[in-house]
Design an enzyme around this catalytic site. Structure first.
Site, PDB file in Angstrom:
ATOM      1  N   ASP A 241       0.784  -1.327   0.031  1.00 33.26           N
ATOM      2  CA  ASP A 241       0.094  -0.046  -0.072  1.00 33.26           C
ATOM      3  C   ASP A 241       0.856   1.383   0.208  1.00 33.26           C
ATOM      4  O   ASP A 241       2.021   1.433  -0.798  1.00 33.26           O
ATOM      5  CB  ASP A 241      -0.876  -0.128   1.186  1.00 33.26           C
ATOM      6  CG  ASP A 241      -2.165   0.494   0.587  1.00 33.26           C
ATOM      7  OD1 ASP A 241      -2.254   1.724   0.764  1.00 33.26           O
ATOM      8  OD2 ASP A 241      -3.418  -0.272   0.775  1.00 33.26           O
ATOM      9  N   HIS A 272      -3.757   5.884   3.682  1.00 31.88           N
ATOM     10  CA  HIS A 272      -4.674   4.505   3.161  1.00 31.88           C
ATOM     11  C   HIS A 272      -3.820   3.329   3.932  1.00 31.88           C
ATOM     12  O   HIS A 272      -4.468   2.258   4.323  1.00 31.88           O
ATOM     13  CB  HIS A 272      -4.603   4.523   2.036  1.00 31.88           C
ATOM     14  CG  HIS A 272      -5.670   3.595   1.248  1.00 31.88           C
ATOM     15  ND1 HIS A 272      -5.199   2.171   1.015  1.00 31.88           N
ATOM     16  CD2 HIS A 272      -6.940   3.605   1.128  1.00 31.88           C
ATOM     17  CE1 HIS A 272      -6.151   1.454   0.692  1.00 31.88           C
ATOM     18  NE2 HIS A 272      -7.403   2.298   0.686  1.00 31.88           N
ATOM     19  N   SER A 438     -11.565  -1.969  -0.750  1.00 30.22           N
ATOM     20  CA  SER A 438     -10.232  -2.044  -0.088  1.00 30.22           C
ATOM     21  C   SER A 438     -10.165  -1.884   1.281  1.00 30.22           C
ATOM     22  O   SER A 438      -9.375  -2.206   2.083  1.00 30.22           O
ATOM     23  CB  SER A 438      -9.474  -0.868  -0.838  1.00 30.22           C
ATOM     24  OG  SER A 438      -9.814   0.610  -0.323  1.00 30.22           O
TER      25      SER A 438
END
Length: 1081
Positions: A241, A272, A438
């Site tokens: 990520d 994120h 996600s």
């Protein structure tokens, strides 16, 4: 005098001989020089570079979005060089690969790119090189010829929108322009609002829970396993990520942070990656993760600008393999499943016993929108649901589209988990909520880490693998009552049920889904919506084989059908399956037909399909091979064969989708989705239409083979919607005969086609540093016009937009085509629309506001001998992707006419009757593009006419009905017929491969980082490039044939001069002997 004259004559003869000799030498030198210049082409790089720059300059002049001079300079600089991935067949140190290439490649114009990352100390199977465009073709070919090189492909860029807070950040395409990076969907978004990148509206729920947001861990009962001492300890979790910050207070076990980008930081500056890690392993009370003791390995593969490259992923994947990761979460996804280096590396990753979990995508509620790599069978693909157990609107739906048109897609997602308003860690401290698949993906990844820790560390290698974990998850999942299998997969994740399965798990093989029940609606949609009957096209069901026995397995003998009673013998099943299962998974295709003796049968057929799988004994162990028998239960509904008038055949064969080519959208009004990538199948973006036709009493079958492969006497109507491919001459001839002589109804829904507009839609892709050009329009109008020519019907190249009404039904004509030829006696409906094509835009400007728009014909109906034809210029009203208003009412009226000769009073009113034919000079009809190599995308051009395994069993491998002679390859003007058996890898970039079918082959038993690995082999029937310089296939014969001809000509020229010299010598000797002259002293 005599001596003087004799001396002069002799001197002249000598001079003539000398001149002849010099001429001969010069001619020979000239011939050899010509051959050398032609063959070795020393100036070709400069010519190519000049042509490249000249072509780019012309293209820039045609592209309205690139207007500033600095943009032109930037694009020219970027397009001068591009990075390529050179994959090798062996793992070696990067330095060894570099030396090998430098010693083997003598051409200049390339350089090795040093990759400085944690994987540099480990052996690698690829290298990154930068190649100048001027010598790109030659160098890619030379690299591909090397013995140790597997293939060469463009280093693609991945870009995504991690957080979607508003309309301007909704997806890859914004207001018709492509954002930097590869085509990827938004991965997660803030609470309160979600803007789907593939729609024009915002979805807002702003729902407040009756109580404080629940911990997602408690909803799955994670505390039960915590109480038993299972907290994810000694599990290595790789999170691919945006990274994570050091010493984050929410994590107790951050083992390693690595950076794989070109930015000099390990920190997460977007939040994120931190959020994903928090869902998996956070220990903060307000946003607990599932496995707080899991060892976190943060792989920073995205920059702060949310961009990544395939080469970064390849290095990071190799490092994950080398450091023995257990689980890997990848919350990314996109529609391009043809990024070969990426896809094959995922196979290698799972083959090394790393369990990969990935988000299925945020392109819902549209069907056929699965994202890669979650759509791969060896990956656990995760969809999203809300707290009411409803599939989230944003969650992508199946089926997989890899197998279309000849096959049928697989069931995906595998499972669904909560993905709306999930709490997770902020970038530095505190908690927040996000939504998206996600977010659902790390929920499952956290559960997987927790389940891995349940198994004693000493037993994990014998029990846990990607297949056994998927078996535990899908078999333990709770099936939801409303959604179908392509929405929910096996159902909602159930941690405790999966825990019970793993506690007593013994290695075995299984089939997913394990049941196909036609009475279980809506879960078994679309199968439960239409029963089987005799005489129909085979119904294909594509199941996945999960092999928990080992990374490689084999199918022992063909599958077997075991009917529960004698009635089951009416079912005829042919199987297609993976003889070699690698890595961990394979496929089982059921092609089902009812025998002719069951034409009047009505009832249920039940039974089982069994399949035996075996794997070699685990490495280092002696003993018998592992063997397992898996079962697929069938419960099929059968009805008597319906009448011809109720049977409709859908043409799937002539549909082309993205990937691999730039197939443009059908509605040009949609500015944030420029690609047609949803499959164009009855069960993907046309699924609403399919349900409508079933409600209307029609039975709809799918044809994935040429038009010669169906019996027209069995069908009332052939339905052709939004088709992009060409047609074999045999197809055109057969369709004419089917309509005129057998009374087949024909319905065509076309789309826009305008060459000037296609040129305008070009864009420069910064990922591949190349130009993307539409392969065709919304539909292939020139091909459709060829098909309809025998009936005197043709479409034009206008792009019409506007609203209209027929019999009180309001409709929207969205980027449709116009009818320019239609026969006398038919009924033609015209409406005043605006022409938005590039050519029409000029005319629109010239019109004054007081002028009325000219009527354009868009709908035509006509009887032709025994058959009936209806044509309409727009398919958006049938396509669920970007529909403004539907025209199902019109389709029903059209089918009433073509199938049953029922004429609607409005459609067949006198004002619409054509007393004279509508004519157009054939030279004015839309023409094919000559600058696109259509054979790279087509199932027709350069291919052999053949009936595939989606046609009737008796036609498999034949040319079709009434064709006894061998078929010939379709050939378009200006393009040579291509030998489909020839590998074009050395000529065109492998980054844009079209996969005609996917097969898995047996490989070596070693799966270590230093040895050979199991590999899947792909049958690559065509390659393509988005640059026009490579549109024409480069035939290898041209590299020796023409030089050989020139060499032969040179030899003939040499022989002629030699013969002339010999003749002159003979003349001189004869003259000397006759005159008695003596030579000069």
């Amino acid at each position: 005098m005599i001596r003087f004259r004799s001396s002069s004559s002799s001197s002249s003869s000598t001079s003539a001989a000398t001149i002849a000799t010099l001429s001969l030498r010069r001619s020979l030198l000239f011939a050899l020089l010509s051959i050398a210049l032609f063959h070795f082409r020393p100036f070709q790089p400069y010519i190519d570079r000049f042509r490249s720059l000249e072509a780019k300059e012309v293209t820039l002049n045609l592209t309205e979005r690139i207007s500033r001079s600095d943009d032109i300079v930037r694009i020219k600089e970027e397009s001068c060089r591009r990075n390529y991935i050179v994959r090798f067949i062996e793992y070696k140190k990067a330095e060894e690969h570099r030396i090998y290439l430098e010693e083997s490649i003598w051409l200049s114009g390339w350089e090795w790119i040093e990759r400085r990352n944690p994987a540099a100390s480990f052996p690698t199977d690829f290298g990154l090189v930068s190649i100048e465009d001027s010598v790109r073709i030659a160098l890619v070919e030379e690299f591909g010829k090397l013995e140790l090189v597997k293939d060469v492909s463009v280093d693609k860029s991945y870009s995504r929108s991690l957080f979607v807070n508003g309309r301007n950040r909704g997806g890859t395409f914004v207001d018709g322009k492509k954002r930097p990076g590869k085509i990827f969907t938004s991965m997660s978004f803030s609470e309160g609002e979600y803007y789907t990148p593939l729609s024009n509206s915002s979805i807002s729920w702003k729902r407040k829970l009756n109580m404080q947001r629940s911990q997602v861990t408690s909803l799955f009962g994670a505390q039960t396993l915590w109480g038993k001492g299972h907290t994810g300890s000694k599990v290595k979790m790789a999170i691919f990520d945006t990274g994570i910050r050091a010493n984050h207070p929410h994590f107790r076990n951050i083992k390693e942070r690595t950076n794989w980008t070109n930015e000099d930081t390990l920190n997460d500056n977007l939040g994120h990656g931190t959020f994903v890690a928090g869902v998996i392993a956070g220990e903060y009370a307000e946003c607990l993760g599932f496995a707080p003791d899991t060892e976190i390995y943060a792989f920073r593969v995205f920059t702060d600008a949310q961009v990544s490259y395939t080469s970064w992923f390849l290095d990071a994947f190799n490092y994950a393999i080398a450091t023995n990761m257990d689980v890997l979460n990848l919350s990314i996804g996109g529609p391009d499943y043809l990024d070969l280096p990426f896809v094959e590396k995922v196979w290698e990753l799972t083959a090394n016993n790393i369990i990969m979990v990935s988000a299925i995508g945020n392109d819902g509620p549209l069907y056929g929108t699965l994202n890669n790599p979650a759509d791969q069978s060896d990956v656990i693909g995760v969809g999203g649901i809300d707290y009411n157990d409803h599939v989230a609107s944003f969650s992508s739906r199946g089926m997989s589209t890899w197998e279309i048109p000849h096959g049928y897609g697989r069931v995906k997602p595998d499972i669904v988990a909560y993905g709306r308003e999930i709490m997770g860690s902020k970038i530095s401290t505190g908690c927040k909520s996000l939504s998206g698949t996600s977010v659902a993906s790390p929920v499952v990844a956290g559960v997987v880490c927790l389940l891995v820790s349940v198994i004693p560390e000493s037993d994990r290698k014998d029990i846990l693998n990607p297949a056994s974990m998927k078996q535990a998850l899908v078999e333990g999942a709770a099936k939801l009552s409303g959604p179908n299998m392509f929405e929910q997969g096996a159902g909602r994740l159930d941690l405790l049920e999966s825990y019970e399965i793993l506690k007593s798990y013994q290695p075995r093989a299984s089939i997913f889904p394990s049941v196909l029940d036609y009475t279980d609606c809506p879960y078994s949609w679309p199968f439960c919506r239409q029963p089987l009957y005799a005489g129909a096209m085979p119904v294909i069901f594509n199941a996945t084989i999960l092999n928990g026995l080992g990374v490689i397995g084999y199918v022992e003998g063909p599958p077997t059908w075991h009917p529960s009673d004698a009635i089951g013998n009416l079912l005829n099943i042919h199987f297609t399956y993976s003889e070699v299962i690698w890595p961990w998974t394979g496929y089982l295709g059921l092609h089902m037909q009812i025998k002719n003796e069951g034409a009047q049968f009505s009832g249920l057929i039940e039974g089982n399909v069994t399949l035996t799988v075996y794997s070699p004994s685990p490495r280092g162990e002696k003993g018998r091979r592992r063997i397992s028998t898996c079962v697929l239960q069938l419960k099929l509904k059968v009805v008597p064969t319906p009448p011809r008038s109720k049977r409709v055949l859908w043409d799937q064969f002539h549909s082309i989708k993205y990937p691999p080519g730039y197939i443009p959208r059908d509605s040009l009004d949609v500015r944030n989705d420029i690609l047609d990538w949803h499959g164009d199948h009855l069960h993907t973006n046309f699924h609403i239409m399919f349900n409508m036709l079933r409600d209307a009493g029609y039975h709809v079958e799918t044809l994935g083979s040429p038009l010669t492969c169906f019996d027209a006497r069995q069908y009332g109507t052939l339905l052709m919607v939004d088709l992009e491919d060409e047609y074999f001459e045999e197809e055109i001839e057969k369709l004419r005969d089917d309509v005129i002589n057998t009374g087949l109804g024909l319905v065509v829904f076309a789309e826009w086609y305008n060459v000037d507009t296609m040129v305008k839609m070009r864009f420069f892709d910064d990922n591949t540093r190349s130009w993307w050009t539409p392969v065709t329009g919304g539909a292939n109008i020139p091909a459709l016009n060829d098909l309809l020519a025998p009936f005197g019907i043709a479409f034009g190249d206008k792009i019409l937009n506007g609203d209209f009404s027929i019999d009180g039904e309001q409709s929207r004509y969205a980027s449709g085509s116009n009818i320019v030829k239609f026969p006398r006696g038919g009924y033609l409906h015209s409406f005043p629309f605006q022409d938005t094509s590039e050519s029409g835009a000029t005319q629109n400007i010239l019109q004054t506001s007081g002028m009325t728009r000219a009527d354009s014909p868009i709908l035509g109906l006509v009887e032709v001998a025994g058959g009936r034809i209806a044509v309409y210029g727009d398919s958006n009203c049938l396509d669920g992707s970007h529909m403004v208003t539907n025209c199902y009412w019109l389709l029903r009226k059209i089918l009433d006419f073509t199938s049953r000769n029922i004429k609607d009073a409005v459609l067949f009113s006198n004002p619409a009757l054509q007393d004279v034919p509508l004519v157009e000079d054939d030279r004015q009809l839309p023409s094919r593009r000559t600058d696109v190599n259509f054979s790279s995308y087509s199932a027709v051009v350069g291919k052999e006419l053949i009936c595939s395994r989606d046609s009737r069993f008796e036609l498999w491998g034949t040319k079709g009905y009434g064709l006894q002679v061998m078929g010939r390859n379709k050939k378009l003007p200006a393009y040579p017929t291509i030998d489909t058996g020839r590998d074009l890898n050395s000529n065109i970039e492998s980054s844009s491969l079209e996969w005609a079918q996917l097969e898995k082959n047996e490989a070596n038993s070693s799966a270590s980082i230093s040895g050979h690995r199991y590999s899947k082999t792909m049958d690559l029937l065509g390659l393509f490039n988005r640059e026009e310089q490579l549109d024409m296939p480069i035939l290898l014969a041209s590299q020796w044939l023409v030089p050989a001809i020139i060499a032969a000509s040179g030899l003939l020229l040499l022989l002629s001069f030699w013969r002339i010299r010999q003749k002159r010598r003979r003349r001189r000797k004869g003259s000397v002997s006759s005159s008695g002259r003596f030579p000069n002293p």
